[in-house]
Design an enzyme around this catalytic site. Structure first.
Site, PDB file in Angstrom:
ATOM      1  N   ARG A 262       0.830  -1.203   0.000  1.00 39.04           N
ATOM      2  CA  ARG A 262       0.000   0.000   0.000  1.00 39.04           C
ATOM      3  C   ARG A 262       0.867   1.255   0.000  1.00 39.04           C
ATOM      4  O   ARG A 262       0.508   2.274  -0.582  1.00 39.04           O
ATOM      5  CB  ARG A 262      -0.920  -0.002   1.225  1.00 39.04           C
TER       6      ARG A 262
ATOM      7  N   ASP B  72     -19.538   8.605   2.570  1.00 41.70           N
ATOM      8  CA  ASP B  72     -19.767   7.784   3.766  1.00 41.70           C
ATOM      9  C   ASP B  72     -20.940   8.328   4.582  1.00 41.70           C
ATOM     10  O   ASP B  72     -21.748   7.565   5.109  1.00 41.70           O
ATOM     11  CB  ASP B  72     -18.501   7.759   4.629  1.00 41.70           C
TER      12      ASP B  72
ATOM     13  N   ARG C  84     -24.072   7.301   2.928  1.00 43.12           N
ATOM     14  CA  ARG C  84     -24.365   5.895   3.235  1.00 43.12           C
ATOM     15  C   ARG C  84     -24.986   5.768   4.618  1.00 43.12           C
ATOM     16  O   ARG C  84     -25.934   4.989   4.826  1.00 43.12           O
ATOM     17  CB  ARG C  84     -23.077   5.069   3.149  1.00 43.12           C
TER      18      ARG C  84
ATOM     19  N   HIS D  34     -11.223   8.948   5.747  1.00 38.64           N
ATOM     20  CA  HIS D  34     -12.035   8.164   4.809  1.00 38.64           C
ATOM     21  C   HIS D  34     -11.377   6.790   4.742  1.00 38.64           C
ATOM     22  O   HIS D  34     -10.533   6.508   3.907  1.00 38.64           O
ATOM     23  CB  HIS D  34     -12.043   8.821   3.433  1.00 38.64           C
TER      24      HIS D  34
END
Length: 330
Positions: free
Chosen positions: A103, A163, A166, A190
């Protein structure tokens, strides 16, 4: 004589001023945002830029065939010179993770992409607001801001706007109340450390703590809240498992953010913005309620979070600061 499409566009520009949005990245998110933005009627010009010129041209041609169904708007493929007179530059471009790639290595590649785009924007002496969408959005928004050396208001990330949407949807489903009468925010990173600010949550004009006892749709309120937050955090993973990527809802979220800038709406959104002492946090971009207007982030709303929520926000900040430190040390 009937007015032409160009006549309508010019008239709109005279009334509102030029409303030009440049989207860097013509993949699924960038193209879906362009499609949603075209239907909204809030932009006069939509410019798509991508290192794959054929992809940008193909997306533009596909969108152009919808002109008879859109409000007046120009959509075309562009180049770096288009940054000069843009009102908003939206960065959706980013590299995909390769097999076996860490990552951190992926972040390094995406940071380099964002820095290159920002250099092109700054070199055109534009007065645009930059909206970073590429992930990890908080880290990349901070990298973009540092690269510009602009006022912090003009560089923001899409943060937890999606988010929060949601969360509102799930609360609406749980409570049986129209989603437009549900107000709730996801704050922080996030990512996995994001959290719901229950102290700021209202359903039908009532605080969530007032509403739950009279709703009686679930037995254990705390367990149901934990389930909802877990579902918010995992939503993207589920969608990616089902169809490979998320792009419809984020496209609509970007329309709301960009619309707040173009129309100077002063909308409160949980965009990712640099904190400089707010909530006791300094030198990190993350999502908190902020007023978004034509200047970008006009001001940060330092809401009365609970002690537990402030702790969660600090944890998110530490995680992001650690990621930045690792990136800078490589």
């Amino acid at each position: 004589m009937a007015e032409s499409r160009e006549d309508n566009k010019n008239m709109n520009s005279q009334v509102w001023g030029a409303r030009k949005v440049v989207i860097v990245g013509a993949g699924a998110v960038g193209a879906t945002f362009a499609y949603a933005l075209a239907q909204s009627g809030i932009s006069d010009e939509i410019i798509l830029i991508d290192h794959n010129c054929d992809l940008a041209q193909g997306q533009v041609l596909d969108l152009a065939h919808g002109f008879p169904f859109f409000p007046p708007v120009d959509i075309r493929a562009g180049e770096a010179d288009d940054f000069a007179d843009a009102q908003v530059v939206v960065i959706t471009a980013g590299a995909k993770q390769q097999p076996g790639e860490s990552r951190l290595n992926l972040l390094q590649r995406n940071a380099a992409i964002v820095e290159s785009i920002v250099d092109d924007v700054v070199s055109r002496n534009c007065s645009a607001v930059i909206l970073v969408v590429s992930n990890p959005v908080d880290v990349l928004a901070q990298i973009a801001l540092k690269r510009t050396e602009w006022d912090r208001s003009r560089v923001l990330g899409s943060g937890t706007v999606l988010d929060s949407a949601r969360l509102r949807y799930l609360l609406s489903q749980c409570s049986g109340i129209d989603v437009h009468n549900v107000h709730a925010y996801i704050l922080g990173e996030h990512g996995d450390s994001e959290f719901a600010a229950w102290s700021l949550t209202h359903v039908a004009g009532m605080s969530i703590n007032e509403y739950c006892p009279i709703c009686a749709k679930c037995g254990d309120w705390n367990a149901e809240r934990a389930r909802i937050v877990d579902e918010v955090r995992s939503s993207a993973y589920h969608i990616i498992d089902y169809k490979g990527a998320t792009y419809f809802a984020i496209g609509l979220a970007l329309v709301q953010i960009v619309g707040a800038v173009l129309r100077n709406q002063k909308t409160v959104l949980t965009v990712s913005t640099l904190l400089t002492g707010e909530y006791g946090i300094d030198d990190v971009c993350l999502s908190v309620p902020a007023v978004v207007s034509q200047v970008g982030v006009e001001r940060i709303m330092e809401s009365g979070l609970s002690a537990e929520e402030r702790k969660s926000l600090s944890i998110s900040a530490l995680i992001l600061q650690d990621t930045l430190a690792k990136l800078r040390s490589t």
